[in-house]
Motif scaffolding. Structure first.
Motif, PDB file in Angstrom:
ATOM      1  N   ARG A  93     -67.913 -16.018 -41.009  1.00 50.38           N
ATOM      2  CA  ARG A  93     -66.725 -16.887 -40.996  1.00 50.38           C
ATOM      3  C   ARG A  93     -67.085 -18.319 -40.587  1.00 50.38           C
ATOM      4  NH1 ARG A  93     -61.647 -14.389 -38.268  1.00 50.38           N
ATOM      5  NH2 ARG A  93     -62.858 -14.577 -36.361  1.00 50.38           N
ATOM      6  N   ARG A  94     -66.605 -19.281 -41.356  1.00 52.12           N
ATOM      7  CA  ARG A  94     -66.774 -20.698 -41.014  1.00 52.12           C
ATOM      8  C   ARG A  94     -65.413 -21.354 -41.175  1.00 52.12           C
ATOM      9  NH1 ARG A  94     -70.697 -18.490 -40.024  1.00 52.12           N
ATOM     10  NH2 ARG A  94     -72.884 -18.975 -40.494  1.00 52.12           N
ATOM     11  N   VAL A  95     -65.107 -22.298 -40.294  1.00 51.06           N
ATOM     12  CA  VAL A  95     -63.804 -22.958 -40.406  1.00 51.06           C
ATOM     13  C   VAL A  95     -63.964 -24.469 -40.472  1.00 51.06           C
ATOM     14  CG1 VAL A  95     -62.348 -21.198 -39.316  1.00 51.06           C
ATOM     15  CG2 VAL A  95     -63.521 -22.871 -37.900  1.00 51.06           C
ATOM     16  N   CYS A  96     -62.987 -25.085 -41.086  1.00 52.30           N
ATOM     17  CA  CYS A  96     -62.967 -26.545 -41.133  1.00 52.30           C
ATOM     18  C   CYS A  96     -62.254 -27.025 -39.872  1.00 52.30           C
ATOM     19  CB  CYS A  96     -62.222 -27.021 -42.369  1.00 52.30           C
ATOM     20  SG  CYS A  96     -61.931 -28.797 -42.313  1.00 52.30           S
ATOM     21  N   PRO A  97     -62.949 -27.801 -39.025  1.00 51.33           N
ATOM     22  CA  PRO A  97     -62.301 -28.236 -37.789  1.00 51.33           C
ATOM     23  C   PRO A  97     -61.157 -29.216 -38.044  1.00 51.33           C
ATOM     24  CG  PRO A  97     -64.471 -29.245 -38.009  1.00 51.33           C
ATOM     25  CD  PRO A  97     -64.315 -28.296 -39.169  1.00 51.33           C
ATOM     26  N   ARG A  98     -61.110 -29.751 -39.241  1.00 52.52           N
ATOM     27  CA  ARG A  98     -60.071 -30.735 -39.525  1.00 52.52           C
ATOM     28  C   ARG A  98     -58.782 -30.065 -40.051  1.00 52.52           C
ATOM     29  NH1 ARG A  98     -61.052 -35.739 -43.377  1.00 52.52           N
ATOM     30  NH2 ARG A  98     -59.089 -36.837 -43.069  1.00 52.52           N
ATOM     31  N   CYS A  99     -58.906 -29.218 -41.105  1.00 50.61           N
ATOM     32  CA  CYS A  99     -57.671 -28.653 -41.689  1.00 50.61           C
ATOM     33  C   CYS A  99     -57.524 -27.169 -41.375  1.00 50.61           C
ATOM     34  CB  CYS A  99     -57.649 -28.873 -43.196  1.00 50.61           C
ATOM     35  SG  CYS A  99     -58.823 -27.836 -44.089  1.00 50.61           S
ATOM     36  N   ASN A 100     -58.508 -26.613 -40.634  1.00 53.64           N
ATOM     37  CA  ASN A 100     -58.407 -25.211 -40.193  1.00 53.64           C
ATOM     38  C   ASN A 100     -58.599 -24.178 -41.297  1.00 53.64           C
ATOM     39  OD1 ASN A 100     -58.384 -24.244 -37.700  1.00 53.64           O
ATOM     40  ND2 ASN A 100     -56.153 -24.240 -37.433  1.00 53.64           N
ATOM     41  N   ARG A 101     -58.925 -24.601 -42.513  1.00 52.55           N
ATOM     42  CA  ARG A 101     -59.145 -23.636 -43.586  1.00 52.55           C
ATOM     43  C   ARG A 101     -60.381 -22.797 -43.260  1.00 52.55           C
ATOM     44  NH1 ARG A 101     -59.052 -24.341 -50.083  1.00 52.55           N
ATOM     45  NH2 ARG A 101     -59.976 -22.314 -50.469  1.00 52.55           N
ATOM     46  N   SER A 102     -60.263 -21.517 -43.601  1.00 48.70           N
ATOM     47  CA  SER A 102     -61.357 -20.631 -43.212  1.00 48.70           C
ATOM     48  C   SER A 102     -62.112 -20.123 -44.450  1.00 48.70           C
ATOM     49  CB  SER A 102     -60.686 -19.552 -42.369  1.00 48.70           C
ATOM     50  OG  SER A 102     -61.332 -18.407 -42.350  1.00 48.70           O
ATOM     51  N   TYR A 103     -63.429 -19.990 -44.313  1.00 49.38           N
ATOM     52  CA  TYR A 103     -64.297 -19.537 -45.419  1.00 49.38           C
ATOM     53  C   TYR A 103     -65.146 -18.381 -44.922  1.00 49.38           C
ATOM     54  CZ  TYR A 103     -63.184 -24.151 -47.305  1.00 49.38           C
ATOM     55  OH  TYR A 103     -62.522 -25.252 -47.770  1.00 49.38           O
ATOM     56  N   THR A 106     -65.179 -32.044 -44.753  1.00 45.18           N
ATOM     57  CA  THR A 106     -65.615 -32.031 -43.348  1.00 45.18           C
ATOM     58  C   THR A 106     -66.659 -30.918 -43.168  1.00 45.18           C
ATOM     59  OG1 THR A 106     -63.371 -32.664 -42.747  1.00 45.18           O
ATOM     60  CG2 THR A 106     -64.753 -31.845 -40.954  1.00 45.18           C
ATOM     61  N   PRO A 107     -67.750 -31.175 -42.391  1.00 43.88           N
ATOM     62  CA  PRO A 107     -68.714 -30.096 -42.157  1.00 43.88           C
ATOM     63  C   PRO A 107     -68.055 -28.891 -41.464  1.00 43.88           C
ATOM     64  CG  PRO A 107     -69.616 -32.217 -41.486  1.00 43.88           C
ATOM     65  CD  PRO A 107     -68.169 -32.454 -41.806  1.00 43.88           C
ATOM     66  N   LEU A 108     -68.329 -27.691 -41.990  1.00 49.30           N
ATOM     67  CA  LEU A 108     -67.714 -26.484 -41.439  1.00 49.30           C
ATOM     68  C   LEU A 108     -68.415 -26.071 -40.148  1.00 49.30           C
ATOM     69  CD1 LEU A 108     -67.363 -24.459 -44.776  1.00 49.30           C
ATOM     70  CD2 LEU A 108     -65.632 -25.872 -43.621  1.00 49.30           C
ATOM     71  N   VAL A 109     -67.663 -25.396 -39.263  1.00 53.95           N
ATOM     72  CA  VAL A 109     -68.251 -24.943 -37.995  1.00 53.95           C
ATOM     73  C   VAL A 109     -68.025 -23.438 -37.824  1.00 53.95           C
ATOM     74  CG1 VAL A 109     -67.964 -27.170 -36.796  1.00 53.95           C
ATOM     75  CG2 VAL A 109     -66.135 -25.468 -36.682  1.00 53.95           C
ATOM     76  N   GLN A 110     -68.839 -22.873 -36.919  1.00 51.37           N
ATOM     77  CA  GLN A 110     -68.679 -21.470 -36.561  1.00 51.37           C
ATOM     78  C   GLN A 110     -68.032 -21.430 -35.177  1.00 51.37           C
ATOM     79  OE1 GLN A 110     -72.310 -19.178 -35.942  1.00 51.37           O
ATOM     80  NE2 GLN A 110     -71.376 -17.421 -36.950  1.00 51.37           N
ATOM     81  N   ARG A 111     -66.958 -20.683 -35.022  1.00 52.12           N
ATOM     82  CA  ARG A 111     -66.295 -20.610 -33.705  1.00 52.12           C
ATOM     83  C   ARG A 111     -67.203 -19.891 -32.719  1.00 52.12           C
ATOM     84  NH1 ARG A 111     -60.532 -19.011 -36.069  1.00 52.12           N
ATOM     85  NH2 ARG A 111     -59.802 -21.087 -36.507  1.00 52.12           N
ATOM     86  N   PRO A 112     -67.123 -20.274 -31.415  1.00 44.74           N
ATOM     87  CA  PRO A 112     -68.019 -19.657 -30.434  1.00 44.74           C
ATOM     88  C   PRO A 112     -67.917 -18.137 -30.414  1.00 44.74           C
ATOM     89  CG  PRO A 112     -66.755 -21.449 -29.434  1.00 44.74           C
ATOM     90  CD  PRO A 112     -66.246 -21.281 -30.825  1.00 44.74           C
ATOM     91  N   ASP A 113     -66.686 -17.587 -30.583  1.00 47.74           N
ATOM     92  CA  ASP A 113     -66.582 -16.122 -30.519  1.00 47.74           C
ATOM     93  C   ASP A 113     -66.945 -15.446 -31.842  1.00 47.74           C
ATOM     94  OD1 ASP A 113     -64.306 -17.025 -31.708  1.00 47.74           O
ATOM     95  OD2 ASP A 113     -62.938 -15.686 -30.635  1.00 47.74           O
ATOM     96  N   ASP A 114     -67.399 -16.208 -32.822  1.00 47.65           N
ATOM     97  CA  ASP A 114     -67.909 -15.612 -34.060  1.00 47.65           C
ATOM     98  C   ASP A 114     -69.439 -15.554 -34.060  1.00 47.65           C
ATOM     99  OD1 ASP A 114     -65.416 -15.180 -35.107  1.00 47.65           O
ATOM    100  OD2 ASP A 114     -65.375 -17.021 -36.304  1.00 47.65           O
ATOM    101  N   LYS A 115     -70.059 -15.943 -32.941  1.00 42.89           N
ATOM    102  CA  LYS A 115     -71.524 -15.911 -32.866  1.00 42.89           C
ATOM    103  C   LYS A 115     -71.994 -14.451 -32.812  1.00 42.89           C
ATOM    104  CE  LYS A 115     -72.867 -20.391 -32.161  1.00 42.89           C
ATOM    105  NZ  LYS A 115     -71.792 -21.197 -32.587  1.00 42.89           N
ATOM    106  N   GLU A 116     -73.208 -14.260 -33.375  1.00 44.83           N
ATOM    107  CA  GLU A 116     -73.681 -12.898 -33.583  1.00 44.83           C
ATOM    108  C   GLU A 116     -73.664 -12.011 -32.335  1.00 44.83           C
ATOM    109  OE1 GLU A 116     -76.895 -12.905 -36.459  1.00 44.83           O
ATOM    110  OE2 GLU A 116     -77.596 -11.040 -35.537  1.00 44.83           O
ATOM    111  N   GLU A 117     -74.176 -12.581 -31.194  1.00 41.48           N
ATOM    112  CA  GLU A 117     -74.260 -11.711 -30.014  1.00 41.48           C
ATOM    113  C   GLU A 117     -72.869 -11.372 -29.480  1.00 41.48           C
ATOM    114  OE1 GLU A 117     -75.525 -14.672 -30.348  1.00 41.48           O
ATOM    115  OE2 GLU A 117     -74.896 -15.975 -28.683  1.00 41.48           O
ATOM    116  N   VAL A 118     -71.921 -12.294 -29.626  1.00 39.52           N
ATOM    117  CA  VAL A 118     -70.552 -12.045 -29.158  1.00 39.52           C
ATOM    118  C   VAL A 118     -69.912 -10.967 -30.034  1.00 39.52           C
ATOM    119  CG1 VAL A 118     -68.297 -13.090 -28.688  1.00 39.52           C
ATOM    120  CG2 VAL A 118     -70.378 -14.460 -28.431  1.00 39.52           C
ATOM    121  N   ILE A 119     -70.166 -11.067 -31.329  1.00 41.11           N
ATOM    122  CA  ILE A 119     -69.584 -10.092 -32.260  1.00 41.11           C
ATOM    123  C   ILE A 119     -70.151  -8.699 -32.009  1.00 41.11           C
ATOM    124  CG2 ILE A 119     -69.608  -9.423 -34.708  1.00 41.11           C
ATOM    125  CD1 ILE A 119     -69.141 -12.510 -35.157  1.00 41.11           C
ATOM    126  N   ARG A 120     -71.457  -8.652 -31.786  1.00 35.49           N
ATOM    127  CA  ARG A 120     -72.087  -7.366 -31.486  1.00 35.49           C
ATOM    128  C   ARG A 120     -71.406  -6.714 -30.277  1.00 35.49           C
ATOM    129  NH1 ARG A 120     -76.498  -5.918 -34.204  1.00 35.49           N
ATOM    130  NH2 ARG A 120     -77.258  -7.945 -34.806  1.00 35.49           N
TER     131      ARG A 120
END
Ligand code: ADP
Length: 257
Positions: A169-179, A197-211
């Motif tokens: 999951r990646r989100v646009c920090p500007r318009c919140n659209r998710s990919y 806008t460059p897409l970002v990964q939310r902190p709780d979507d990081k691999e170790e958090v998801i695991r």
């Protein structure tokens, strides 16, 4: 909206106040969908179970619209208490920040209070609760006196797929659209289709958090799933298909009950 005389229009004021109250109770109150009246008596309580990333909130929203009953999301309820700084919220905050389950001594009173609101009298959808065997048992005790039929639905999604859904999951920090880099990538890698806008990964979507979140589900929530299954109350729905197909399968299972 201010009128020419500078006063807030009464209609707008009422609309906003109602929305604010609904938000304070973290209830999404949809309009009555056409044809839904017939379904209401059947709706009762819908308990939506499933691992993180299985699409519980999307399906809750659709069910709420269809049956005109509120969604009670335990995560939203807790966040609301934290925001308002209630004694329960202040205690819950540290557990949530640590990514741990909030103890039942805090979670259950918050939920009980919410379920006793008039909006919940005809039924509601539970998203995020129960998360443990003990919570499933508490819920049964709580619902015993309400006389509402309870339907338990599990959104089944293979772990491998969930992992990709969540880590991709990646989100646009500007318009919140998710990919999703695996299943729904942007047209140009790394940037939003709509505003570049460059897409970002939310902190709780990081691999170790998801695991960790998936492990918590296996360890804590699967026993609740098994509890319902043992009693023959669990309806499994294939969550690994487009949302509208999942919604249709849920409806047909509810109708068949
Ligand atoms: P997530 O899917 O990331 O766990 P939620 O919005 O469902 O997001 O929950 C956020 C946090 O609230 C959880 O990490 C947990 O600390 C707490 N929480 C939510 N539901 C429950 C519950 N039923 N029992 C205990 N804690 C809960």
């Amino acid at each position: 909206m201010k009128t020419e005389s500078g006063k807030v229009s009464r209609r707008r004021f009422l609309k906003e106040s109602t929305a604010a109250v609904a938000a304070a109770f973290t209830i999404r109150r949809p309009g009555l969908a056409r044809g839904a009246e017939k379904e209401l008596s059947r709706a009762g309580v819908v308990v939506l179970l499933g691992p993180p990333g299985a699409g519980k909130s999307e399906q809750s929203r659709r069910l709420a619209e269809r049956h005109s009953i509120p969604v009670i999301s335990s995560g939203d309820l807790l966040r609301d208490h934290v925001r308002r700084g209630t004694p329960l919220g202040l205690q819950a905050d540290s557990y949530m920040k640590a990514g741990q389950l909030v103890p039942d001594s805090l979670m259950n009173p918050i939920l009980e209070d919410q379920l006793s609101q008039p909006d919940c009298a005809r039924g509601f959808i539970l998203d995020g609760y129960p998360r443990t065997l003990a919570q499933a048992q508490s819920l049964d005790a709580l619902l015993k006196n309400k006389g509402l039929p309870t339907h338990v639905i599990l959104l089944d999604v293979p772990t491998e797929r969930l992992f990709k859904l969540l880590t991709g999951r990646r989100v646009c920090p500007r318009c919140n659209r998710s990919y999703n880099i695996y299943f729904q990538p942007p047209k140009k890698e790394g940037v939003c289709d709509l505003d570049s806008t460059p897409l970002v990964q939310r902190p709780d979507d990081k691999e170790e958090v998801i695991r960790r979140r998936l492990e918590t589900y296996q360890k804590e929530t699967l026993p609740a799933v098994e509890y319902y299954e043992r009693q023959g109350r669990l309806m499994r729905v294939n969550g690994d298909q487009p949302p509208e197909k999942v919604a249709a399968e849920i409806e047909s299972k509810l109708t068949a009950q």
